[in-house]
Design a protein around this motif. Structure first.
Motif, PDB file in Angstrom:
ATOM      1  N   GLU A  62       0.830  -1.210   0.000  1.00 49.01           N
ATOM      2  CA  GLU A  62       0.000   0.000   0.000  1.00 49.01           C
ATOM      3  C   GLU A  62       0.864   1.259   0.000  1.00 49.01           C
ATOM      4  OE1 GLU A  62      -3.320   0.500  -0.375  1.00 49.01           O
ATOM      5  OE2 GLU A  62      -3.342  -1.652  -0.806  1.00 49.01           O
ATOM      6  N   GLU A  63       1.929   1.251   0.807  1.00 45.77           N
ATOM      7  CA  GLU A  63       2.802   2.427   0.850  1.00 45.77           C
ATOM      8  C   GLU A  63       3.501   2.652  -0.483  1.00 45.77           C
ATOM      9  OE1 GLU A  63       5.425   2.868   4.203  1.00 45.77           O
ATOM     10  OE2 GLU A  63       3.920   1.990   5.546  1.00 45.77           O
ATOM     11  N   ILE A  64       3.941   1.573  -1.125  1.00 46.30           N
ATOM     12  CA  ILE A  64       4.575   1.695  -2.449  1.00 46.30           C
ATOM     13  C   ILE A  64       3.567   2.205  -3.457  1.00 46.30           C
ATOM     14  CG2 ILE A  64       5.574   0.363  -4.357  1.00 46.30           C
ATOM     15  CD1 ILE A  64       6.983  -1.359  -2.229  1.00 46.30           C
ATOM     16  N   LYS A  65       2.372   1.657  -3.397  1.00 47.49           N
ATOM     17  CA  LYS A  65       1.300   2.074  -4.322  1.00 47.49           C
ATOM     18  C   LYS A  65       1.015   3.571  -4.132  1.00 47.49           C
ATOM     19  CE  LYS A  65      -2.667  -0.429  -5.277  1.00 47.49           C
ATOM     20  NZ  LYS A  65      -3.976  -0.969  -4.858  1.00 47.49           N
ATOM     21  N   ASP A  66       0.883   4.015  -2.866  1.00 43.79           N
ATOM     22  CA  ASP A  66       0.611   5.417  -2.563  1.00 43.79           C
ATOM     23  C   ASP A  66       1.778   6.315  -2.996  1.00 43.79           C
ATOM     24  OD1 ASP A  66      -1.775   4.642  -1.494  1.00 43.79           O
ATOM     25  OD2 ASP A  66      -1.148   4.826   0.608  1.00 43.79           O
ATOM     26  N   PHE A  67       2.978   5.836  -2.846  1.00 39.65           N
ATOM     27  CA  PHE A  67       4.160   6.623  -3.173  1.00 39.65           C
ATOM     28  C   PHE A  67       4.237   6.904  -4.684  1.00 39.65           C
ATOM     29  CE2 PHE A  67       8.684   6.953  -4.292  1.00 39.65           C
ATOM     30  CZ  PHE A  67       9.052   8.021  -3.497  1.00 39.65           C
ATOM     31  N   PHE A  68       3.898   5.892  -5.496  1.00 35.74           N
ATOM     32  CA  PHE A  68       4.020   6.030  -6.931  1.00 35.74           C
ATOM     33  C   PHE A  68       2.762   6.562  -7.618  1.00 35.74           C
ATOM     34  CE2 PHE A  68       7.524   3.013  -6.189  1.00 35.74           C
ATOM     35  CZ  PHE A  68       8.532   3.706  -6.834  1.00 35.74           C
ATOM     36  N   HIS A  69       1.714   6.776  -6.858  1.00 34.92           N
ATOM     37  CA  HIS A  69       0.484   7.307  -7.484  1.00 34.92           C
ATOM     38  C   HIS A  69       0.159   8.664  -6.980  1.00 34.92           C
ATOM     39  CE1 HIS A  69      -0.150   3.032  -8.486  1.00 34.92           C
ATOM     40  NE2 HIS A  69      -0.555   3.561  -9.616  1.00 34.92           N
TER      41      HIS A  69
END
Length: 69
Positions: A62-69
């Motif tokens: 989730e953190e990676i997803k949030d970081f790249f979006h």
């Protein structure tokens, strides 16, 4: 008299042997129960670690997803 003495000694020895066998059997059962308890404790800890791992893995996703979006 000697026969009675021999019978008494034999009976005492057999009783002592029976007590020793019972004590050893109880000790073996105690060790088996202890091992099973430890095995279950370890298994429970492993399950908790797996759950924590999956939760952390999802959080990181989730953190990676949030970081790249």
């Amino acid at each position: 008299m000697t026969l009675m003495k021999n019978l008494k000694e034999t009976a005492q020895k057999e009783m002592k042997d029976a007590v020793d066998i019972t004590r050893l059997t109880a000790e073996n059962i105690k060790q088996e129960v202890k091992q099973e308890f430890n095995k279950q404790k370890i298994q429970s800890k492993m399950e908790h670690m797996q759950t924590a791992y999956h939760e952390i893995k999802e959080d990181v996703k989730e953190e990676i997803k949030d970081f790249f979006h």
